[in-house]
Design a protein around this motif. Structure first.
Motif, short mmCIF file in Angstrom:
data_model
loop_
_atom_site.label_atom_id
_atom_site.label_comp_id
_atom_site.label_asym_id
_atom_site.label_seq_id
_atom_site.Cartn_x
_atom_site.Cartn_y
_atom_site.Cartn_z
N PHE A 178 -5.80 -20.72 1.79
CA PHE A 178 -5.84 -19.34 2.25
C PHE A 178 -4.99 -19.16 3.50
CE2 PHE A 178 -9.02 -16.90 -0.13
CZ PHE A 178 -9.58 -17.89 -0.91
N GLY A 179 -4.37 -17.99 3.58
CA GLY A 179 -3.68 -17.62 4.80
C GLY A 179 -4.67 -17.19 5.87
N PRO A 180 -4.20 -16.90 7.07
CA PRO A 180 -5.10 -16.54 8.18
C PRO A 180 -5.63 -15.12 8.11
CG PRO A 180 -2.83 -16.51 8.90
CD PRO A 180 -2.81 -17.03 7.51
N GLY A 181 -5.05 -14.30 7.24
CA GLY A 181 -5.56 -12.94 7.06
C GLY A 181 -4.77 -11.90 7.84
N THR A 182 -4.83 -10.67 7.32
CA THR A 182 -4.26 -9.50 7.99
C THR A 182 -5.38 -8.48 8.12
OG1 THR A 182 -2.01 -9.76 7.13
CG2 THR A 182 -2.66 -7.55 7.81
N ARG A 183 -5.64 -8.05 9.36
CA ARG A 183 -6.67 -7.02 9.60
C ARG A 183 -5.99 -5.67 9.57
NH1 ARG A 183 -11.53 -8.75 11.45
NH2 ARG A 183 -11.69 -10.99 11.80
N LEU A 184 -6.42 -4.82 8.66
CA LEU A 184 -5.82 -3.50 8.50
C LEU A 184 -6.84 -2.42 8.82
CD1 LEU A 184 -3.43 -1.72 7.54
CD2 LEU A 184 -4.45 -1.82 5.25
N LEU A 185 -6.43 -1.50 9.67
CA LEU A 185 -7.27 -0.35 10.03
C LEU A 185 -6.52 0.90 9.63
CD1 LEU A 185 -9.70 0.98 11.45
CD2 LEU A 185 -8.43 0.80 13.60
N VAL A 186 -7.12 1.71 8.78
CA VAL A 186 -6.51 2.96 8.34
C VAL A 186 -7.31 4.12 8.93
CG1 VAL A 186 -5.74 4.38 6.41
CG2 VAL A 186 -5.76 1.88 6.20
N LEU A 187 -6.64 4.92 9.73
CA LEU A 187 -7.31 6.03 10.42
C LEU A 187 -7.18 7.33 9.63
CD1 LEU A 187 -6.10 5.20 14.03
CD2 LEU A 187 -8.30 4.60 12.97
N LEU A 239 0.87 -1.17 0.00
CA LEU A 239 0.00 0.00 0.00
C LEU A 239 0.91 1.22 0.00
CD1 LEU A 239 -1.70 -2.36 1.42
CD2 LEU A 239 -3.06 -0.50 2.38
N LEU A 240 0.89 1.99 -1.05
CA LEU A 240 1.84 3.09 -1.19
C LEU A 240 1.42 4.31 -0.35
CD1 LEU A 240 2.55 2.86 -5.01
CD2 LEU A 240 3.87 1.91 -3.12
N SER A 241 0.12 4.57 -0.28
CA SER A 241 -0.41 5.70 0.48
C SER A 241 -1.77 5.30 1.00
CB SER A 241 -0.50 6.94 -0.42
OG SER A 241 -1.04 8.04 0.30
N ALA A 242 -1.79 4.79 2.22
CA ALA A 242 -3.01 4.18 2.75
C ALA A 242 -4.16 5.18 2.86
CB ALA A 242 -2.73 3.56 4.11
N ALA A 243 -5.36 4.67 2.59
CA ALA A 243 -6.58 5.47 2.70
C ALA A 243 -7.58 4.73 3.57
CB ALA A 243 -7.16 5.71 1.31
N PRO A 244 -8.47 5.44 4.25
CA PRO A 244 -9.47 4.76 5.09
C PRO A 244 -10.28 3.72 4.33
CG PRO A 244 -9.43 7.10 5.60
CD PRO A 244 -8.53 6.91 4.40
N SER A 245 -10.47 3.90 3.05
CA SER A 245 -11.22 2.93 2.24
C SER A 245 -10.50 1.59 2.13
CB SER A 245 -11.49 3.49 0.84
OG SER A 245 -10.27 3.74 0.17
N GLN A 246 -9.24 1.57 2.52
CA GLN A 246 -8.48 0.32 2.47
C GLN A 246 -8.54 -0.45 3.79
OE1 GLN A 246 -4.82 2.25 0.89
NE2 GLN A 246 -5.02 0.84 -0.84
N THR A 247 -9.30 0.07 4.74
CA THR A 247 -9.57 -0.68 5.96
C THR A 247 -10.33 -1.95 5.58
OG1 THR A 247 -9.61 1.25 7.40
CG2 THR A 247 -10.86 -0.69 8.13
N SER A 248 -9.75 -3.09 5.90
CA SER A 248 -10.32 -4.35 5.45
C SER A 248 -9.55 -5.51 6.07
CB SER A 248 -10.24 -4.43 3.91
OG SER A 248 -10.95 -5.56 3.42
N VAL A 249 -9.98 -6.71 5.75
CA VAL A 249 -9.22 -7.90 6.08
C VAL A 249 -8.66 -8.44 4.77
CG1 VAL A 249 -9.22 -10.18 7.13
CG2 VAL A 249 -10.74 -8.39 8.02
N TYR A 250 -7.36 -8.67 4.75
CA TYR A 250 -6.69 -9.09 3.53
C TYR A 250 -6.27 -10.55 3.63
CZ TYR A 250 -6.58 -4.17 2.32
OH TYR A 250 -6.95 -2.90 2.01
N PHE A 251 -6.62 -11.30 2.61
CA PHE A 251 -6.28 -12.71 2.56
C PHE A 251 -5.39 -12.99 1.35
CE2 PHE A 251 -8.69 -14.46 5.96
CZ PHE A 251 -9.82 -13.68 6.08
N CYS A 252 -4.36 -13.75 1.62
CA CYS A 252 -3.50 -14.25 0.56
C CYS A 252 -3.88 -15.72 0.33
CB CYS A 252 -2.04 -14.13 1.00
SG CYS A 252 -0.84 -14.78 -0.16
N ALA A 253 -3.80 -16.15 -0.90
CA ALA A 253 -4.14 -17.53 -1.22
C ALA A 253 -3.17 -18.07 -2.25
CB ALA A 253 -5.58 -17.63 -1.74
N SER A 254 -3.01 -19.39 -2.26
CA SER A 254 -2.16 -20.01 -3.27
C SER A 254 -2.76 -21.32 -3.71
CB SER A 254 -0.74 -20.25 -2.71
OG SER A 254 -0.71 -21.35 -1.83
N SER A 255 -2.41 -21.72 -4.92
CA SER A 255 -2.86 -23.01 -5.42
C SER A 255 -1.85 -23.51 -6.44
CB SER A 255 -4.25 -22.91 -6.04
OG SER A 255 -4.21 -22.15 -7.22
#
Lengths: 113, 111
Positions: free
Chosen positions: A104-113, A78-94
């Motif tokens: 799927f990975g366990p996820g990263t919870r991101l909060l942008v203030l 994320l080059l310049s975080a925005a509040p709209s990017q507040t989310s849970v991010y999952f990485c997956a592979s196959s």
């Protein structure tokens, strides 16, 4: 095998800050992808990669960059975080594009203030 | 474009059967999936069905596929409290070869 690992598990950013979400897999999978999960929206594809050196955009790529220098790692930037990017991010592979067994990975919870 | 629809909530009593329904739009989808997400966790692949199959059974799970109506269902027999989770239907049909997910059905199991 550790499967798909993601770091950090949780992150708080201020608007405009940059950061990298890490994703790694030890299953020698060619296909890796990043999704974001928002309430009431399901999962949406951000970027994906079909192999080292190859990346492409998904459904919601704006504001995110990726690279795939090795088979194992697929970081999301994320080059310049925005509040709209507040989310849970999952990485997956196959192992292939048919994604018969997508991990799927366990996820990263991101909060942008 | 591709779209996957499923109801948002389902509540059942412990021991009853649960049926979670899903409709999809891409008739060329080769695989259809059910994922389970427990609170605070990632997605776990429960089962999948290939598009040339009508039914697949795996222990307590039964998947039914009606290609004509583009309808997929997941039946959980003898539902337990540990089955409480969000269940996602997904089709492998995106233009990038990716999964298209529904919004998820939250299953609540009452004792």
């Amino acid at each position: 095998n550790a499967g798909v690992t993601q770091t950090p598990k949780f992150q708080v950013l201020k608007t405009g800050q940059s950061m990298t979400l890490q994703c790694a897999q030890d299953m020698n999978h060619e296909y890796m992808s990043w999704y974001r999960q928002d309430p009431g929206m399901g999962l949406r594809l951000i970027h994906y990669s079909v192999g080292a050196g190859i990346t492409d955009q998904g459904e919601v790529p704006n504001g995110y960059n990726v690279s795939r220098s090795t088979t194992e790692d697929f970081p999301l930037r994320l080059l310049s975080a925005a509040p709209s990017q507040t989310s849970v991010y999952f990485c997956a592979s196959s192992s292939g594009t048919f994604q018969e067994t997508q991990y799927f990975g366990p996820g990263t919870r991101l909060l942008v203030l | 474009g591709e779209d996957v629809e499923q109801s948002l909530f389902l509540s059942v009593r412990e021991g009853d059967s649960s049926v979670i329904n899903c409709t999809y739009t891409d008739s060329s989808s080769t695989y259809l999936y059910w994922y389970k997400q427990e609170p605070g966790a990632g997605l776990q692949l429960l089962t999948y069905i290939f598009s040339n199959m009508d039914m697949k059974q795996d222990q307590r799970l039964t998947v039914l596929l009606n290609k004509k109506d583009k309808h997929l269902s997941l039946r959980i027999a003898d539902t337990q409290t540990g089955d409480s989770a969000i269940y996602f239907c997904a089709e492998m049909g995106g233009s990038q070869g990716n999964l298209i997910f529904g919004k998820g059905t939250k299953l609540s199991v009452k004792p």
